[in-house]
Motif scaffolding. Structure first.
Motif, mmCIF file in Angstrom:
data_model
loop_
_atom_site.group_PDB
_atom_site.id
_atom_site.type_symbol
_atom_site.label_atom_id
_atom_site.label_comp_id
_atom_site.label_asym_id
_atom_site.label_seq_id
_atom_site.Cartn_x
_atom_site.Cartn_y
_atom_site.Cartn_z
ATOM 1 N N ILE A 5 0.873 -1.182 0.000
ATOM 2 C CA ILE A 5 0.000 0.000 0.000
ATOM 3 C C ILE A 5 0.904 1.225 0.000
ATOM 4 C CG2 ILE A 5 -1.774 1.308 1.233
ATOM 5 C CD1 ILE A 5 -2.757 -1.290 2.496
ATOM 6 N N ILE A 6 0.828 2.012 -1.066
ATOM 7 C CA ILE A 6 1.691 3.190 -1.184
ATOM 8 C C ILE A 6 0.843 4.431 -0.929
ATOM 9 C CG2 ILE A 6 3.277 4.464 -2.669
ATOM 10 C CD1 ILE A 6 4.201 1.587 -1.991
ATOM 11 N N GLY A 7 1.116 5.111 0.187
ATOM 12 C CA GLY A 7 0.283 6.219 0.644
ATOM 13 C C GLY A 7 -0.575 5.690 1.781
ATOM 14 N N GLY A 9 -2.676 7.577 3.986
ATOM 15 C CA GLY A 9 -3.542 8.632 4.516
ATOM 16 C C GLY A 9 -4.951 8.088 4.665
ATOM 17 N N ASN A 10 -5.937 8.920 4.314
ATOM 18 C CA ASN A 10 -7.346 8.527 4.484
ATOM 19 C C ASN A 10 -7.664 7.223 3.754
ATOM 20 O OD1 ASN A 10 -8.259 10.925 5.916
ATOM 21 N ND2 ASN A 10 -7.843 12.004 4.002
ATOM 22 N N VAL A 11 -7.384 7.195 2.460
ATOM 23 C CA VAL A 11 -7.777 6.035 1.649
ATOM 24 C C VAL A 11 -6.845 4.846 1.915
ATOM 25 C CG1 VAL A 11 -8.222 5.201 -0.697
ATOM 26 C CG2 VAL A 11 -8.761 7.566 -0.108
ATOM 27 N N GLY A 12 -5.570 5.112 2.120
ATOM 28 C CA GLY A 12 -4.607 4.030 2.385
ATOM 29 C C GLY A 12 -4.980 3.251 3.644
ATOM 30 N N LYS A 13 -5.238 3.990 4.725
ATOM 31 C CA LYS A 13 -5.582 3.315 5.991
ATOM 32 C C LYS A 13 -6.920 2.585 5.856
ATOM 33 C CE LYS A 13 -3.248 6.542 9.101
ATOM 34 N NZ LYS A 13 -3.378 7.981 8.915
ATOM 35 N N PHE A 77 12.893 5.015 3.410
ATOM 36 C CA PHE A 77 12.931 4.028 2.319
ATOM 37 C C PHE A 77 11.580 4.013 1.600
ATOM 38 C CE2 PHE A 77 13.088 -0.506 0.697
ATOM 39 C CZ PHE A 77 14.010 -0.209 -0.300
ATOM 40 N N ILE A 78 11.481 4.835 0.560
ATOM 41 C CA ILE A 78 10.251 4.928 -0.234
ATOM 42 C C ILE A 78 10.642 5.013 -1.715
ATOM 43 C CG2 ILE A 78 8.879 6.050 1.571
ATOM 44 C CD1 ILE A 78 9.307 8.729 0.079
ATOM 45 N N GLY A 79 9.651 5.228 -2.551
ATOM 46 C CA GLY A 79 9.916 5.419 -3.978
ATOM 47 C C GLY A 79 10.048 4.106 -4.724
ATOM 48 N N VAL A 94 -2.123 4.997 -3.484
ATOM 49 C CA VAL A 94 -3.084 5.989 -2.997
ATOM 50 C C VAL A 94 -2.358 7.213 -2.425
ATOM 51 C CG1 VAL A 94 -5.154 4.590 -2.673
ATOM 52 C CG2 VAL A 94 -3.373 4.433 -0.977
ATOM 53 N N THR A 95 -1.441 7.749 -3.229
ATOM 54 C CA THR A 95 -0.722 8.965 -2.846
ATOM 55 C C THR A 95 -1.528 10.182 -3.325
ATOM 56 O OG1 THR A 95 0.598 9.032 -4.879
ATOM 57 C CG2 THR A 95 1.520 7.785 -3.015
ATOM 58 N N PRO A 96 -1.138 11.395 -2.902
ATOM 59 C CA PRO A 96 -1.923 12.582 -3.273
ATOM 60 C C PRO A 96 -1.938 12.834 -4.789
ATOM 61 C CG PRO A 96 -0.415 13.087 -1.475
ATOM 62 C CD PRO A 96 -0.041 11.732 -1.976
ATOM 63 N N SER A 107 5.431 7.576 -10.921
ATOM 64 C CA SER A 107 6.632 6.723 -10.844
ATOM 65 C C SER A 107 6.338 5.397 -10.145
ATOM 66 C CB SER A 107 7.763 7.427 -10.089
ATOM 67 O OG SER A 107 8.201 8.519 -10.834
ATOM 68 N N TYR A 108 5.493 5.476 -9.103
ATOM 69 C CA TYR A 108 5.132 4.221 -8.421
ATOM 70 C C TYR A 108 4.396 3.290 -9.381
ATOM 71 C CZ TYR A 108 6.325 5.672 -3.608
ATOM 72 O OH TYR A 108 6.991 6.038 -2.465
ATOM 73 N N ILE A 109 3.448 3.864 -10.143
ATOM 74 C CA ILE A 109 2.644 3.022 -11.046
ATOM 75 C C ILE A 109 3.526 2.439 -12.158
ATOM 76 C CG2 ILE A 109 0.780 3.116 -12.780
ATOM 77 C CD1 ILE A 109 -0.607 5.191 -10.870
ATOM 78 N N ASN A 123 -5.898 7.445 -7.534
ATOM 79 C CA ASN A 123 -5.190 8.698 -7.809
ATOM 80 C C ASN A 123 -5.382 9.096 -9.273
ATOM 81 O OD1 ASN A 123 -3.328 10.710 -8.177
ATOM 82 N ND2 ASN A 123 -1.553 9.495 -7.527
ATOM 83 N N LYS A 124 -6.137 10.171 -9.503
ATOM 84 C CA LYS A 124 -6.447 10.531 -10.898
ATOM 85 C C LYS A 124 -5.285 11.217 -11.610
ATOM 86 C CE LYS A 124 -9.408 13.746 -8.716
ATOM 87 N NZ LYS A 124 -8.777 13.501 -7.512
ATOM 88 N N GLY A 125 -4.347 11.818 -10.843
ATOM 89 C CA GLY A 125 -3.291 12.636 -11.453
ATOM 90 C C GLY A 125 -2.559 11.964 -12.617
#
Ligand SMILES: NC(=O)c1ccc[n+]([C@@H]2O[C@H](COP(=O)([O-])OP(=O)(O)OC[C@H]3O[C@@H](n4cnc5c(N)ncnc54)[C@H](OP(=O)(O)O)[C@@H]3O)[C@@H](O)[C@H]2O)c1
Length: 340
Positions: A5-7, A9-13, A77-79, A94-96, A107-109, A123-125
């Motif tokens: 699970i990457i991110g 926050g609200n949706v990640g948790k 340790f991320i990315g 589920v990052t911003p 980059s994660y995708i 994440n729509k971005g």
């Protein structure tokens, strides 16, 4: 199935909680054991091959603001390196949202696809900027990318089209894709000004301190670009969408429309590649109130079908993550690995 699970926050948790609650059901129904082996936020990650439980991780994340200080934590340790090391089967990204360059989600995708992992994201971005590039790469690699929660939240418009409108000619997809602006317009109908309604939405936490992204129609433009690509076979980005927001609408405009039996809504259209305020009859199916989203499919044979529901909310959105995960499991069981 080993998941990252990457991110967180609200949706990640919320996704972690629902995955844990549904793990038994998924095992019984599909014979697949879901194990969250890595979780990341902006400060670091937690990695545990035996599986990370939400009841263990969330208290750490809430107390320290990061999972990196938990028992299995790794500060910094991320990315992409994290995914390359862990090599999960599935990445829940589920990052911003970032519509300047799609990062860090893009980059994660891309890394997930490179390492042969399936992707579920809300994440729509990345997709508002590089829909075709991502999907073509996924197809080449034989992995699935599901982004149901990125458009219309719990309404699952993408999934509805994919599953229920298979074989149908979709001529247009139009509707209300931003709950914040719909809330503001609803309150203006009740007699308050744009500025008052916006301040109220900010107090309630449904509008950002800088509301441009919502009120100028940028969020809706991202979503309609994705729908146009996914359902009308376009190859567009958010920059191809003509856009007008609601900041110039006055309460007098709204009152005058009501006198003529009409209401003003911020309507996005995939066929027109546009987002703009429009007057619709008060008895129109798209006349929904508050923060609801409403999307009409105009089709050749089934004619018009409208879906209404919550466009946001952490558990509402996390529920789309679960259904996308199940969708991937079902596709793998059928031996299909092509994008639907
Ligand atoms: N919330 C909703 O109702 C909703 C509905 C539909 C779609 N979405 C979309 O779902 C996504 C997640 O939303 P959210 O509400 O959960 O956002 P959020 O609460 O802001 O959570 C984002 C998480 O991503 C982490 N993060 C930031 N940069 C990172 C990086 N480089 N590597 C790893 N993690 C990173 C953040 O860490 P820190 O907290 O440490 O900064 C945070 O844990 C967004 O793209 C949003 O647009 C949300």
């Amino acid at each position: 199935m080993r998941c990252a699970i990457i991110g967180y926050g609200n949706v990640g948790k919320a996704s972690h909680i629902l995955l844990s609650q549904k793990a038994q059901y998924i095992k019984q129904a599909y014979g697949v054991e879901i194990r969250v082996v890595a979780v990341a936020d902006i400060m670091g990650s937690a990695i545990h091959e035996k599986g990370l439980k939400p009841e263990d991780l969330i208290p750490y994340a809430e107390k320290h603001g990061t999972v990196a200080l938990s028992d299995y934590g790794l500060k910094g340790f991320i990315g992409p390196e994290l995914l390359q090391k862990v090599k999960p089967d599935l990445v829940i990204e589920v990052t911003p949202t970032n519509i300047v360059n799609g990062e860090p989600g893009l980059s994660y995708i891309m890394t997930a696809i490179d390492i042969g992992a399936h992707v579920v994201t809300t994440n729509k971005g990345p997709f508002a900027l590089k829909y075709r590039e991502i999907m073509d790469k996924a197809k080449k690699q034989g992995v699935l990318v599901k982004l149901t929660g990125a458009v219309g939240g719990a309404t699952r418009v993408l999934k509805y089209a994919e599953k229920c409108l298979a074989g149908e000619d979709i001529e247009d997809v139009r509707g209300i894709l931003n709950g914040t602006t719909n809330y503001i317009l609803t309150r203006m109908e009740e007699g308050i000004s744009f500025e008052e309604a916006l301040r109220e939405a900010q107090r309630m936490g449904i509008a950002e301190a800088d509301p441009t992204y919502d009120v100028e129609g940028i969020d809706a433009a991202c979503k309609i670009a994705i729908l146009a690509n996914a359902l009308l076979n376009e190859n567009v980005t958010v920059h191809d969408i003509s856009r007008e927001g609601i900041s110039k609408i006055t309460k007098e405009d709204v009152a005058e429309a009501l006198k003529s039996g009409e209401t003003i809504k911020l309507i996005a259209s995939a066929k027109e590649l546009s987002v703009k305020p429009a007057r619709i009859p008060v008895n129109h199916p798209l006349n929904v109130k508050g923060t609801l989203n409403a999307i009409t499919f105009q089709t050749k044979n089934a004619r018009e079908l409208t879906i209404v529901g919550p466009g946001a909310g952490r558990f509402e959105t996390a529920s789309t993550v679960i259904s996308d995960v199940i969708d991937i499991i079902e596709s793998l069981r059928r031996g299909l690995s092509e994008q639907g």
